[in-house]
Design a protein around this motif. Structure first.
Motif, short mmCIF file in Angstrom:
data_model
loop_
_atom_site.label_atom_id
_atom_site.label_comp_id
_atom_site.label_asym_id
_atom_site.label_seq_id
_atom_site.Cartn_x
_atom_site.Cartn_y
_atom_site.Cartn_z
N TRP B 12 0.87 -1.28 -0.01
CA TRP B 12 0.24 0.20 -0.03
C TRP B 12 0.96 1.30 0.05
O TRP B 12 1.95 1.07 0.31
CB TRP B 12 -0.90 -0.03 1.30
CG TRP B 12 -0.15 -0.16 2.59
CD1 TRP B 12 0.46 -1.21 2.89
CD2 TRP B 12 0.19 0.81 3.35
NE1 TRP B 12 0.86 -1.08 4.28
CE2 TRP B 12 0.82 0.35 4.58
CE3 TRP B 12 -0.21 2.31 3.31
CZ2 TRP B 12 1.02 1.11 5.56
CZ3 TRP B 12 0.19 3.08 4.42
CH2 TRP B 12 0.91 2.45 5.70
N CYS B 13 0.20 2.13 -0.69
CA CYS B 13 1.13 3.73 -0.90
C CYS B 13 0.81 4.49 0.49
O CYS B 13 -0.07 4.71 1.05
CB CYS B 13 0.51 4.36 -2.06
SG CYS B 13 1.45 5.70 -2.19
N TRP B 14 1.97 4.58 1.15
CA TRP B 14 1.96 5.38 2.40
C TRP B 14 1.33 6.95 2.31
O TRP B 14 0.83 7.42 3.02
CB TRP B 14 3.37 5.62 2.99
CG TRP B 14 3.70 6.39 4.17
CD1 TRP B 14 3.36 6.17 5.38
CD2 TRP B 14 3.98 7.59 4.29
NE1 TRP B 14 3.50 6.93 6.51
CE2 TRP B 14 3.86 8.05 5.67
CE3 TRP B 14 4.44 8.61 3.56
CZ2 TRP B 14 4.42 9.23 6.49
CZ3 TRP B 14 4.72 9.95 3.92
CH2 TRP B 14 4.55 10.13 5.38
N CYS B 16 -0.83 8.04 -0.04
CA CYS B 16 -2.28 7.91 -0.32
C CYS B 16 -3.24 7.01 0.36
O CYS B 16 -4.55 7.06 0.00
CB CYS B 16 -2.74 8.34 -1.75
SG CYS B 16 -2.13 6.92 -2.74
N ASN B 17 -2.66 6.06 1.00
CA ASN B 17 -3.28 4.90 1.42
C ASN B 17 -4.01 3.81 0.51
O ASN B 17 -4.83 3.14 0.77
CB ASN B 17 -4.44 5.43 2.41
CG ASN B 17 -3.86 5.48 4.00
OD1 ASN B 17 -2.88 4.81 4.19
ND2 ASN B 17 -4.63 6.06 4.77
N ARG B 18 -3.46 3.91 -0.62
CA ARG B 18 -4.19 2.96 -1.70
C ARG B 18 -3.71 1.57 -1.68
O ARG B 18 -2.33 1.63 -1.26
CB ARG B 18 -4.23 3.59 -3.09
CG ARG B 18 -5.38 4.46 -3.37
CD ARG B 18 -5.33 5.33 -4.45
NE ARG B 18 -5.24 4.37 -5.56
CZ ARG B 18 -4.89 4.77 -6.86
NH1 ARG B 18 -4.92 6.02 -7.13
NH2 ARG B 18 -4.89 4.16 -7.93
N ASP B 19 -4.34 0.53 -1.83
CA ASP B 19 -3.72 -0.65 -2.11
C ASP B 19 -3.38 -1.35 -3.30
O ASP B 19 -3.98 -0.77 -4.21
CB ASP B 19 -4.99 -1.58 -1.36
CG ASP B 19 -4.83 -2.19 -0.17
OD1 ASP B 19 -5.93 -2.38 0.58
OD2 ASP B 19 -3.62 -2.34 0.38
N ARG B 72 0.58 13.04 5.45
CA ARG B 72 1.49 12.18 4.69
C ARG B 72 2.42 12.87 3.64
O ARG B 72 2.66 12.18 2.54
CB ARG B 72 0.57 11.03 3.95
CG ARG B 72 0.01 10.08 5.03
CD ARG B 72 0.69 9.11 5.68
NE ARG B 72 0.43 8.37 6.64
CZ ARG B 72 -0.39 7.10 6.45
NH1 ARG B 72 -0.45 6.70 5.33
NH2 ARG B 72 -0.77 6.39 7.52
N ASP B 89 3.04 3.94 11.59
CA ASP B 89 2.24 4.01 10.29
C ASP B 89 1.86 2.36 9.79
O ASP B 89 0.65 2.14 9.43
CB ASP B 89 2.68 4.71 9.03
CG ASP B 89 2.72 6.39 9.55
OD1 ASP B 89 3.63 6.96 8.96
OD2 ASP B 89 1.80 6.56 10.42
N GLU B 92 -0.60 1.13 12.41
CA GLU B 92 -1.83 1.60 12.22
C GLU B 92 -2.76 1.10 11.20
O GLU B 92 -3.79 0.75 11.13
CB GLU B 92 -1.65 3.17 12.09
CG GLU B 92 -2.94 3.99 12.27
CD GLU B 92 -2.81 5.67 11.92
OE1 GLU B 92 -1.76 6.18 11.99
OE2 GLU B 92 -3.60 5.90 11.06
N ARG B 93 -1.82 0.89 10.07
CA ARG B 93 -2.43 0.35 8.83
C ARG B 93 -3.04 -1.02 9.16
O ARG B 93 -4.13 -1.64 8.65
CB ARG B 93 -1.22 0.25 7.83
CG ARG B 93 -1.82 -0.48 6.52
CD ARG B 93 -2.72 0.56 5.79
NE ARG B 93 -3.12 0.05 4.61
CZ ARG B 93 -3.96 0.58 3.55
NH1 ARG B 93 -4.50 1.77 3.97
NH2 ARG B 93 -4.16 -0.09 2.40
N GLN B 280 -11.84 -1.71 -3.79
CA GLN B 280 -10.47 -2.05 -3.91
C GLN B 280 -10.14 -2.03 -5.57
O GLN B 280 -9.02 -1.49 -6.00
CB GLN B 280 -9.77 -3.09 -3.25
CG GLN B 280 -9.77 -2.78 -1.80
CD GLN B 280 -9.35 -3.97 -0.98
OE1 GLN B 280 -8.96 -5.19 -1.52
NE2 GLN B 280 -9.49 -4.13 0.44
#
Lengths: 326, 427
Positions: B12-14, B16-19, B72, B89, B92-93, B280
């Motif tokens: 996942w991208c730190w 933007c939070n995308r998987d 972020r 982080d 948290e994720r 997703q």
């Protein structure tokens, strides 16, 4: 705008095309049903029309039983079979309302029809005669055969899975995972699942195995959408066809585009040039070397003037249809 | 997927939070979205790399990572793919993912429950549906009415208040009649019961609505809904028959009238976990080649209704006629095709109920069914459908579907024929 790998069929139907289907064993023959009430057989290699027969009303779907027999049905609610050798018609039976889908199941050797009278009927192709009527919860919009199973998509976004060898009960009742009307369902050649498209520019890939681990793999994606002046135009995805060898599939939408997708890597492999108007139907031939593309306006914007309806035959390459190994 | 260093969860991208399915794709994404120079479009490898590039080449400073979510945007953190993500982080994720999984499990169970309820006009399930009014409860308001004992229905519920407050009041007032289950049990069942709204609710809406009209004076707009539903339920159990006006009355109805119960734009718990792969996947299928930026938007910006579609919103427009029936059915209703259907003289004389067919194309297939030609009571005598006996104005040879004229002639003739004209009148 067609390159040397693509050409338009001569003597095309005189009204919109409802379905194109390649012969199961002869890569050269294509069956085409149309709103001009005819069903036509083309030799795509020589680009000639070999045969044509009539219904009394627009024909909505057609299918090969074997290379010499075609079956078709439409708004006249009658199911006809035509012997392509003798050029003779036989009326096999009827539904109570227009027939929307005609498919053949080789594993069980039965023809399947779905109709707006909310039933699916099976037919024995040898006699030929009716082999049962099975009520669906809603009008049948699409159906597809996966091995010995039948997947039916109806109005109201319902999806039913039947076991053709045991039609006493519905094997699975599902609801489409897409929020809009189901447009087309096609089963994977490997029979593991099916692809479902809706009128809202979206396609879902689903699996037949109801277990949780397998169901987790299902997904959906947006497609056939164009952005014009800040507004996104969302088009129905009318047609799906699987490449028999690679298990990749092509989708055709009312935006006039054909996309080829790799469902395992979740990637789009290819997009062809834009066709003159909506894609009404797609069919890969049995060895996956050709794709028939029916470009026909489908009244999405009402009864307006539109580019001519046509069928294009395109030679497809592995580069366009084969999954790329990552 | 075959990548070894996956840090035990999906990449996942730190920023933007995308998987993503694959770290390779993640890196491509980062390079294209976060590490790309806005001036010369050169793709760098890291945030600091981008900062240095802008300074040296363009003499410009950047203050944050482009396209990153707030918190972020740190340009100095050296993150590449999954490497360099601060441990807190990551934790948290993991926590967030676990939470989501739990909800998915719960929702999946509830989905299974809901599948068992196919036909639902018993008071039991419909009580629960009512109780679940807090969430996507659009069509809940009409349901409780028949279940309400006349007394409790009348007390204290102001006709005008259609907000959640009313639903809660109804819930409480309904608990006594339910009896054996303590109210808490019902409460606990609220969120799961909401899932049962999918299919069961629809037959339930039409069935109970046809019942006692005790509540009509109290809930005037709901009463209208009842009558509408009652009239169309005669024609078909499908929710397609419900017209658009109930939606005006009950604002949140708009989001979930009919099968698409999950309000697409609200981030309620019900919509996300039910199809996790769905949401997703819309993110992960952004093939870099297409620049299909729409994929990154939220799954749907449109609401939908059974009979008609919400075809446009501020940002998107559905290219489809308003009625929610298939394109082929709509096309079959065109006069030029109706003529060829008539010509066959389908002898079915059954007259479908004239009411729903009256003017509503959306309503059902009657327009396509062959009862229509019943005006001839049999063989058509070689004359196409709409032309009444003795009036062949166009002297038309009935070849297959000549679209010579459309619409006008059918209307007057249809008027002359007493029964079952309605679909023709549509044209």
């Amino acid at each position: 705008m067609t390159g040397s790998n693509e050409y338009k069929l001569n003597q095309g139907p005189e009204d919109s095309i409802s379905a194109v289907k390649f012969s199961p064993s002869t890569a050269q023959f294509l069956l085409v049903s149309s709103w001009d009430c005819t069903v036509r057989l083309y030799d795509v290699g020589g680009n000639t029309m070999r045969m044509k027969y009539q219904h009394t009303a627009p024909v909505l779907d057609c299918a090969f039983y074997d290379p010499t027999h075609s079956w078709s049905g439409g708004l006249d609610s009658q199911l006809k079979t035509h012997d392509l050798n003798t050029d003779q018609d036989t009326i096999v039976g009827a539904h109570d309302a227009p027939i929307r889908c005609v498919e053949y199941c080789p594993e069980v050797n039965v023809m399947v029809t779905g109709s707006w009278d909310r039933s699916v009927r099976l037919w024995d192709p040898r006699t030929p005669c009716n082999a049962g009527t099975f009520t669906q919860p809603e009008k049948v919009y699409t159906l597809s055969v996966a091995g010995d199973r039948l997947i039916v998509g109806t109005a109201g976004r319902r999806v039913l899975v039947w076991d053709l060898r045991n039609m006493g009960y519905v094997q699975q009742r599902r609801e489409s995972s897409l929020k809009y009307q189901t447009r087309c369902i096609r089963a994977f050649p490997n029979k593991q699942g099916y692809v479902l498209s809706s009128i809202e520019g979206r396609v879902a890939v689903e699996y037949l195995d109801p277990s949780q681990e397998v169901q987790k793999k299902k997904y959906a994606f947006k497609c056939h959408r164009l952005k014009e002046e800040g507004i996104e135009q969302v088009y129905p995805v009318n047609a799906i066809s699987f490449h028999s060898v690679h298990n990749t599939f092509a989708t055709g939408g009312s935006d006039g585009f054909v996309n080829i997708w790799d469902p395992f890597n979740k990637k789009r492999l290819c997009q062809f040039h834009r066709y003159p108007t909506s894609i009404a139907s797609l069919a890969f031939n049995n060895d996956g070397t050709m794709l028939a593309i029916a470009s026909s306006y489908m009244q999405e914007k009402g009864d307006i003037s539109h580019p001519e309806d046509a069928i294009f035959i395109r030679q497809v390459t592995d580069a366009e249809t084969k999954p790329k190994s990552t | 997927m075959g990548r070894k260093k996956k840090k035990q969860m999906k990449p996942w991208c730190w920023y933007c939070n995308r998987d993503f399915d694959d770290e390779k794709i993640l890196i491509q994404h980062q390079k294209a979205k976060h590490f790309k120079c806005h001036i010369c479009h050169k793709k760098l490898y890291t945030g600091p790399g981008l900062a240095i590039h802008c300074m040296q080449v363009h003499k410009e400073t950047i203050d944050g990572v482009p396209n990153a979510i707030p918190g972020r945007t740190d340009i100095e953190l050296e993150i590449y793919g999954m490497e360099g993500i601060p441990e807190k982080d990551m934790e948290e994720r993991r926590r967030v993912l676990e939470q989501k999984n739990q909800e998915t499990q719960k929702k999946k169970q509830n989905q299974d429950d809901s599948d068992e309820y196919d036909e639902d006009d018993e008071p039991g399930p419909s009580f629960q549906q009512t109780a679940a009014g807090q969430t996507p409860a659009g069509y809940i308001p009409p349901i409780p009415q028949p279940g309400l004992p006349p007394g409790s229905g009348a007390t204290g519920i102001a006709p005008g208040s259609y907000s959640g407050g009313k639903l809660e009041i109804q819930l409480l007032s309904m608990l006594p009649p339910v009896g054996h289950h303590p109210g808490i049990t019902h409460m606990a069942q609220l969120p799961p019961a909401a899932n049962m709204l999918t299919r069961p609710a629809i037959p339930a809406v039409s069935a109970p609505a046809a019942q006692p009209d005790v509540t009509k004076p109290l809930f005037p707009s709901a009463g209208q809904m009842d009558s509408r539903v009652a009239s169309t339920s005669a024609g078909s159990p499908s929710a397609d028959s419900e017209s658009a006006s109930p939606i005006a009355m009950f604002p949140f109805t708009a989001q979930c009238q009919g099968p698409p119960t999950l309000p697409p734009s609200t981030s309620s718990d019900l919509s996300k976990p039910t199809f996790p792969a769905y949401t997703q996947a819309t993110a992960s299928l952004a093939s870099p080649n297409t620049g299909n930026s729409t994929v990154s938007k939220p799954p749907s910006t449109m609401t939908s209704k059974p009979a008609t579609l919400t075809t446009s919103s501020a940002t998107s427009k559905l290219i489809h006629p308003d009625e929610d029936i298939s394109l082929e059915e709509l096309r079959a209703q065109l006069p030029r095709y109706q003529r060829s259907i008539h010509r066959q003289g389908q002898p079915t004389a059954a007259a479908p109920s004239a009411g729903p067919m009256g003017g509503m194309m959306a309503s059902q297939q009657p327009g396509l069914r062959h009862p229509i030609p019943s005006q001839y009571g049999g063989p058509p005598q070689g004359m196409p459908g709409y032309i009444p006996g003795g009036m062949p104005p166009y002297g038309q040879a009935p070849p297959v579907g000549p679209p010579g004229y459309q619409g006008a002639p059918p209307r007057p003739p249809m008027g002359m024929r007493p029964p079952v004209m309605s679909p023709g009148g549509r044209y």
